[in-house]
Design a protein around this motif. Structure first.
Motif, PDB file in Angstrom:
ATOM      1  N   ASN A  67       0.819  -1.210   0.000  1.00  0.00           N
ATOM      2  CA  ASN A  67       0.000   0.000   0.000  1.00  0.00           C
ATOM      3  C   ASN A  67       0.853   1.261   0.000  1.00  0.00           C
ATOM      4  OD1 ASN A  67      -3.238  -0.499   1.453  1.00  0.00           O
ATOM      5  ND2 ASN A  67      -1.978  -2.061   0.506  1.00  0.00           N
ATOM      6  N   GLU A  68       1.882   1.287   0.845  1.00  0.00           N
ATOM      7  CA  GLU A  68       2.722   2.486   0.883  1.00  0.00           C
ATOM      8  C   GLU A  68       3.511   2.637  -0.408  1.00  0.00           C
ATOM      9  OE1 GLU A  68       6.442   1.990   1.561  1.00  0.00           O
ATOM     10  OE2 GLU A  68       5.906  -0.054   1.023  1.00  0.00           O
ATOM     11  N   GLY A  69       3.811   1.514  -1.063  1.00  0.00           N
ATOM     12  CA  GLY A  69       4.500   1.563  -2.340  1.00  0.00           C
ATOM     13  C   GLY A  69       3.622   2.165  -3.428  1.00  0.00           C
ATOM     14  N   THR A  70       2.329   1.868  -3.373  1.00  0.00           N
ATOM     15  CA  THR A  70       1.386   2.447  -4.337  1.00  0.00           C
ATOM     16  C   THR A  70       1.405   3.966  -4.241  1.00  0.00           C
ATOM     17  OG1 THR A  70      -0.050   0.500  -4.200  1.00  0.00           O
ATOM     18  CG2 THR A  70      -1.027   2.525  -5.060  1.00  0.00           C
ATOM     19  N   GLU A  71       1.405   4.485  -3.007  1.00  0.00           N
ATOM     20  CA  GLU A  71       1.449   5.931  -2.820  1.00  0.00           C
ATOM     21  C   GLU A  71       2.752   6.522  -3.337  1.00  0.00           C
ATOM     22  OE1 GLU A  71       0.278   7.607   0.847  1.00  0.00           O
ATOM     23  OE2 GLU A  71      -1.663   6.600   0.850  1.00  0.00           O
ATOM     24  N   THR A 215       6.159   3.737  14.454  1.00  0.00           N
ATOM     25  CA  THR A 215       4.908   3.558  13.730  1.00  0.00           C
ATOM     26  C   THR A 215       4.808   4.698  12.729  1.00  0.00           C
ATOM     27  OG1 THR A 215       3.745   4.845  15.414  1.00  0.00           O
ATOM     28  CG2 THR A 215       3.704   2.438  15.644  1.00  0.00           C
ATOM     29  N   PHE A 216       3.902   4.574  11.776  1.00  0.00           N
ATOM     30  CA  PHE A 216       3.773   5.613  10.762  1.00  0.00           C
ATOM     31  C   PHE A 216       3.511   6.981  11.403  1.00  0.00           C
ATOM     32  CE2 PHE A 216       1.053   7.958   7.694  1.00  0.00           C
ATOM     33  CZ  PHE A 216       1.988   8.098   6.681  1.00  0.00           C
ATOM     34  N   ALA A 217       2.478   7.062  12.238  1.00  0.00           N
ATOM     35  CA  ALA A 217       2.150   8.331  12.895  1.00  0.00           C
ATOM     36  C   ALA A 217       3.239   8.733  13.893  1.00  0.00           C
ATOM     37  CB  ALA A 217       0.802   8.229  13.601  1.00  0.00           C
ATOM     38  N   GLY A 218       3.810   7.735  14.574  1.00  0.00           N
ATOM     39  CA  GLY A 218       4.850   8.022  15.556  1.00  0.00           C
ATOM     40  C   GLY A 218       6.078   8.678  14.948  1.00  0.00           C
ATOM     41  N   VAL A 219       6.483   8.223  13.785  1.00  0.00           N
ATOM     42  CA  VAL A 219       7.643   8.812  13.097  1.00  0.00           C
ATOM     43  C   VAL A 219       7.362  10.254  12.709  1.00  0.00           C
ATOM     44  CG1 VAL A 219       8.992   8.725  10.950  1.00  0.00           C
ATOM     45  CG2 VAL A 219       8.633   6.651  12.275  1.00  0.00           C
ATOM     46  N   ASN A 295      -8.623   9.596  10.960  1.00  0.00           N
ATOM     47  CA  ASN A 295      -8.811   8.543   9.965  1.00  0.00           C
ATOM     48  C   ASN A 295      -7.694   7.508  10.025  1.00  0.00           C
ATOM     49  OD1 ASN A 295      -8.725   7.151   7.356  1.00  0.00           O
ATOM     50  ND2 ASN A 295     -10.278   8.612   6.712  1.00  0.00           N
ATOM     51  N   ASP A 296      -8.064   6.242  10.220  1.00  0.00           N
ATOM     52  CA  ASP A 296      -7.076   5.165  10.317  1.00  0.00           C
ATOM     53  C   ASP A 296      -6.284   5.001   9.021  1.00  0.00           C
ATOM     54  OD1 ASP A 296      -6.282   2.599  12.045  1.00  0.00           O
ATOM     55  OD2 ASP A 296      -6.499   1.946   9.958  1.00  0.00           O
ATOM     56  N   ASP A 297      -6.938   5.186   7.876  1.00  0.00           N
ATOM     57  CA  ASP A 297      -6.228   5.088   6.601  1.00  0.00           C
ATOM     58  C   ASP A 297      -5.068   6.068   6.554  1.00  0.00           C
ATOM     59  OD1 ASP A 297      -8.241   3.348   5.923  1.00  0.00           O
ATOM     60  OD2 ASP A 297      -9.223   4.695   4.493  1.00  0.00           O
ATOM     61  N   ILE A 298      -5.339   7.304   6.957  1.00  0.00           N
ATOM     62  CA  ILE A 298      -4.347   8.378   6.852  1.00  0.00           C
ATOM     63  C   ILE A 298      -3.289   8.268   7.941  1.00  0.00           C
ATOM     64  CG2 ILE A 298      -3.997  10.879   6.855  1.00  0.00           C
ATOM     65  CD1 ILE A 298      -5.564   9.677   4.426  1.00  0.00           C
ATOM     66  N   TRP A 299      -3.687   7.990   9.159  1.00  0.00           N
ATOM     67  CA  TRP A 299      -2.759   8.014  10.290  1.00  0.00           C
ATOM     68  C   TRP A 299      -2.019   6.697  10.497  1.00  0.00           C
ATOM     69  CZ3 TRP A 299      -2.090  11.737  14.533  1.00  0.00           C
ATOM     70  CH2 TRP A 299      -2.585  13.005  14.207  1.00  0.00           C
ATOM     71  N   ASN A 300      -2.406   5.650   9.779  1.00  0.00           N
ATOM     72  CA  ASN A 300      -1.719   4.386  10.010  1.00  0.00           C
ATOM     73  C   ASN A 300      -1.664   3.463   8.801  1.00  0.00           C
ATOM     74  OD1 ASN A 300      -0.547   2.539  12.224  1.00  0.00           O
ATOM     75  ND2 ASN A 300      -2.065   1.245  11.209  1.00  0.00           N
ATOM     76  N   THR A 301      -2.819   3.090   8.265  1.00  0.00           N
ATOM     77  CA  THR A 301      -2.880   1.947   7.371  1.00  0.00           C
ATOM     78  C   THR A 301      -2.248   2.175   6.007  1.00  0.00           C
ATOM     79  OG1 THR A 301      -4.965   1.416   8.466  1.00  0.00           O
ATOM     80  CG2 THR A 301      -4.408   0.132   6.532  1.00  0.00           C
ATOM     81  N   ALA A 302      -2.496   3.328   5.394  1.00  0.00           N
ATOM     82  CA  ALA A 302      -1.959   3.572   4.052  1.00  0.00           C
ATOM     83  C   ALA A 302      -0.427   3.611   4.080  1.00  0.00           C
ATOM     84  CB  ALA A 302      -2.526   4.861   3.477  1.00  0.00           C
ATOM     85  N   GLY A 304       1.977   5.737   3.377  1.00  0.00           N
ATOM     86  CA  GLY A 304       2.832   6.297   2.340  1.00  0.00           C
ATOM     87  C   GLY A 304       2.922   7.808   2.375  1.00  0.00           C
ATOM     88  N   VAL A 305       3.612   8.359   1.373  1.00  0.00           N
ATOM     89  CA  VAL A 305       3.901   9.789   1.338  1.00  0.00           C
ATOM     90  C   VAL A 305       2.635  10.629   1.181  1.00  0.00           C
ATOM     91  CG1 VAL A 305       4.383   9.703  -1.163  1.00  0.00           C
ATOM     92  CG2 VAL A 305       5.287  11.584   0.225  1.00  0.00           C
ATOM     93  N   LEU A 306       1.650  10.145   0.438  1.00  0.00           N
ATOM     94  CA  LEU A 306       0.423  10.913   0.274  1.00  0.00           C
ATOM     95  C   LEU A 306      -0.335  10.993   1.593  1.00  0.00           C
ATOM     96  CD1 LEU A 306      -0.814   9.523  -3.177  1.00  0.00           C
ATOM     97  CD2 LEU A 306       0.664  11.493  -2.713  1.00  0.00           C
ATOM     98  N   ALA A 307      -0.406   9.871   2.299  1.00  0.00           N
ATOM     99  CA  ALA A 307      -1.049   9.855   3.616  1.00  0.00           C
ATOM    100  C   ALA A 307      -0.276  10.728   4.604  1.00  0.00           C
ATOM    101  CB  ALA A 307      -1.151   8.425   4.139  1.00  0.00           C
TER     102      ALA A 307
END
Length: 321
Positions: A67-71, A215-219, A295-302, A304-307
């Protein structure tokens, strides 16, 4: 007269054969030129989690398996011919769905459809060792395949690998520089607010977690310079499978929580149960009215750079509104 007509006819036939031969020679010359040009395309070698892979020319038909690669691809102006389904969405996250209208689904990160990939005739496959190590040998028989090592908080490490793999290092640097400038600008705007202790909580079906720094949000919070409260100030992933006795560890000056809802409503039910629990309502952050659902998609699951940029949008709105 008859002899003259015969001679003219013979000359016409000869002329036709001569022109045909010249045409074939010209076509052969053009084809040979194309082959020569194709053969002279520059190749480059990428070191990655599974070894080294040589890629010829700039890839045009790319399949991405995270998923993060797609972004990352979308941010660099590359629309993949195939991609794994987003963890939520039908089949993509809302914030990227418009950009993936012509992209084929090739399974999920955990269950890749190798046959679907082969049918797309890709000239490059990008995946992840943590997710797809077992099928690497199958994939590299289809097309040159590059794997990132893992999926954790620092999305930039993988992004830089993707940029090199796509032969778009300059564009990749531009995307990262723009992001880093956003971080710098937002830090300046936030000022003393960066002294606040930021708590991160996630609700999933059958699991409640406190997220730490890896974590994504943590970083991203760390890049901005925010503090993390108590046990959350650790360079690891998360405290998982919490019981309600651990609710006090969620306290901070501001709390963000996000819920991974797959459609059965169970995660949302769990969220409501915990948020309305007397122990949670007794937290200082709750009493101060500083609890925010994001939003979980934005703060964690996606992941990637767009999120990441959309998460910065959220932080700016919440802290500076």
């Amino acid at each position: 007269m008859k002899k003259m007509r015969l001679i003219v006819s013979l000359l016409s036939i000869i002329a036709i054969f001569v022109l045909a031969a010249c045409g074939n020679k010209e076509n052969n010359s053009t084809d040979n030129s194309k082959e020569s040009k194709k053969g002279n395309e520059a190749s480059y070698t990428v070191e990655h989690a599974m070894g080294k892979t040589t890629i010829k020319g700039t890839p045009k038909r790319v399949v991405i398996l995270t998923n993060e690669g797609t972004e990352a691809l979308l941010a660099m102006g590359v629309t993949p011919v195939g991609a794994v389904k987003s963890w939520t969405g039908d089949p993509w996250y809302k914030h990227i769905s418009d950009q993936l209208k012509d992209t084929e689904v090739v399974g999920t990160e955990s269950e890749v459809n190798v046959e679907a990939i082969a049918k797309l005739h890709p000239d490059l496959i990008i995946g992840n060792k943590m997710r797809q190590e077992k099928i690497y040998n199958q994939l590299k028989e289809i097309a040159p395949t590059v794997f990132a090592e893992t999926l954790r908080g620092d999305w930039k490490e993988n992004f830089e690998l993707y940029a090199k793999t796509l032969n778009k290092e300059e564009k990749g640097k531009e995307v990262l520089q723009n992001y880093d400038q956003r971080i710098a600008d937002l830090k300046e705007k936030l000022g003393d607010k960066l002294k606040m202790n930021v708590s991160l909580v996630r609700f999933m079906t059958g699991d409640v977690r406190i997220y730490h720094k890896d974590t994504f949000a943590g970083v991203i919070l760390d890049e901005l310079g925010f503090n993390r409260p108590g046990d959350q100030n650790k360079d690891d992933f998360a405290e998982r499978n919490l019981t309600k006795e651990r609710i006090p560890a969620m306290d901070g000056d501001i709390l963000f929580y996000f819920t991974y809802e797959t459609g059965d409503g169970e995660a949302s039910t769990l969220e409501k149960d915990w948020i309305n629990d007397p122990l949670f309502k007794n937290l200082k952050v709750a009493k101060a009215g500083n609890v925010h659902k994001v939003n979980d998609d934005i703060w964690n699951t996606a992941g990637g750079v767009l999120a990441a940029n959309l998460m910065l949008d959220d932080i700016e709105k919440i802290f500076l509104q």
